[in-house]
Design an enzyme around this catalytic site. Structure first.
Site, PDB file in Angstrom:
ATOM      1  N   ASP A  31      -1.436  35.044  47.110  1.00 60.62           N
ATOM      2  CA  ASP A  31      -2.693  34.311  47.102  1.00 60.62           C
ATOM      3  C   ASP A  31      -2.991  33.788  48.494  1.00 60.62           C
ATOM      4  O   ASP A  31      -2.169  33.090  49.088  1.00 60.62           O
ATOM      5  CB  ASP A  31      -2.612  33.135  46.117  1.00 60.62           C
ATOM      6  CG  ASP A  31      -2.687  33.598  44.672  1.00 60.62           C
ATOM      7  OD1 ASP A  31      -3.646  34.317  44.336  1.00 60.62           O
ATOM      8  OD2 ASP A  31      -1.792  33.244  43.884  1.00 60.62           O
ATOM      9  N   ASP A 170      -5.826  37.095  36.152  1.00 58.35           N
ATOM     10  CA  ASP A 170      -5.091  36.126  36.971  1.00 58.35           C
ATOM     11  C   ASP A 170      -5.475  34.688  36.616  1.00 58.35           C
ATOM     12  O   ASP A 170      -6.651  34.326  36.706  1.00 58.35           O
ATOM     13  CB  ASP A 170      -5.431  36.425  38.448  1.00 58.35           C
ATOM     14  CG  ASP A 170      -4.702  35.539  39.438  1.00 58.35           C
ATOM     15  OD1 ASP A 170      -3.772  34.818  39.030  1.00 58.35           O
ATOM     16  OD2 ASP A 170      -5.066  35.576  40.629  1.00 58.35           O
TER      17      ASP A 170
HETATM   18  C1  DX5 Z   1      -5.404  30.907  41.292  1.00 60.96           C
HETATM   19  C2  DX5 Z   1      -4.552  32.029  41.850  1.00 60.96           C
HETATM   20  C3  DX5 Z   1      -3.547  32.554  40.856  1.00 60.96           C
HETATM   21  C4  DX5 Z   1      -2.589  31.511  40.380  1.00 60.96           C
HETATM   22  C5  DX5 Z   1      -1.675  32.021  39.307  1.00 60.96           C
HETATM   23  O1  DX5 Z   1      -6.391  30.576  42.174  1.00 60.96           O
HETATM   24  O2  DX5 Z   1      -5.358  33.123  42.235  1.00 60.96           O
HETATM   25  O3  DX5 Z   1      -2.891  33.709  41.366  1.00 60.96           O
HETATM   26  O4  DX5 Z   1      -1.826  30.999  41.411  1.00 60.96           O
HETATM   27  O5  DX5 Z   1      -0.866  30.980  38.929  1.00 60.96           O
HETATM   28  P1  DX5 Z   1      -0.788  30.428  37.435  1.00 60.96           P
HETATM   29  O6  DX5 Z   1      -0.153  31.541  36.629  1.00 60.96           O
HETATM   30  O7  DX5 Z   1       0.042  29.220  37.570  1.00 60.96           O
HETATM   31  O8  DX5 Z   1      -2.187  30.151  36.964  1.00 60.96           O
HETATM   32 ZN    ZN Z   2      -4.375  35.077  42.565  1.00 62.23          ZN
END
Ligand code: DX5
Ligand code: ZN
Length: 208
Positions: A31, A170
């Site tokens: 990310d 996601d």
């Molecule tokens: C949110 C990100 C995700 C997130 C996923 O903005 O793009 O990739 O970090 O993490 P969880 O599974 O904790 O929602």
């Molecule tokens: Zn993400």
């Protein structure tokens, strides 16, 4: 179904990357946040480029940035399989073109409140569509249930366009949510895996 793990909420990224690397996970989901497209900011590229010291897994890069073109050159130099840009950013076509020039698979991501119809112009030219199931910006949020309906609709659109793009989801993915997402090609999960004691067990539960 493939699985990508995000280390966004990790308190010790090197240790967690090493632990994820010995599982059967398919990708590390990276990310990238610039503090403009979303409020938060992630670690800089100069730190991120050390990722090869901790994992040999291929990377699925998710650019949550206002100007993706500025970031593509850097992330293309890593062990990257996908680079995904947001539909809601500028120069989307140019960004996709640049990703292709680097020989990397192209992804487009859509926020929960953006109409699915806005994806239409890109359905034929991308390899991956990343449907956000939380507002982008931070890990550990709750999965938005209406995403399930959006995925069904998107699958229909892809068939209609004869598109080969895969669907990725996601945000807020855990074992319970994963059972409702059997039609998804690539699930991204962060806190559910990282907060568990046994990463392989968590990943296996997502695949069930
Ligand atoms: C949110 C990100 C995700 C997130 C996923 O903005 O793009 O990739 O970090 O993490 P969880 O599974 O904790 O929602
Ligand atoms: Zn993400």
């Amino acid at each position: 179904m493939k699985i990508a793990v995000s280390c966004l909420n990790s308190r010790d990224i090197p240790t967690d990357l090493r632990k994820i690397s010995v599982t059967d996970v398919d990708y590390i989901h990276v990310d990238v946040m610039d503090g403009k497209f979303v409020k938060n900011k992630t670690i800089s590229f100069s730190e991120m480029k050390e990722i090869h010291r901790y994992t040999h897994k291929r990377l699925d890069v998710h650019l949550m940035v206002k100007n993706p073109i500025k970031f593509i050159h850097d992330y293309a130099t890593l062990n990257t399989e996908y680079i995904t840009v947001h539909l809601e950013t500028k120069n989307v076509y140019k960004a996709l073109e640049l990703i292709e020039e680097y020989g990397i698979k192209k992804g487009i991501s859509i926020k929960p409140n953006t109409p699915l119809d806005d994806l239409e112009p890109y359905l034929d030219c991308v390899d991956l569509i990343l449907v956000m199931s939380v507002e982008p910006g931070k890990g550990g949020q709750e999965f938005i249930p209406s995403t399930i309906e959006r995925i069904k609709e998107l699958r229909k659109k892809l068939k209609k366009h004869n598109s080969k793009a895969i669907i990725s989801v996601d945000g807020g993915i855990n074992d319970v949510v994963a059972k409702k997402l059997k039609d998804v090609d690539l699930l991204v999960s962060g806190s559910y895996v990282i907060n568990g004691d046994d990463y392989q067990e968590q990943i296996s539960k997502l695949r069930k």
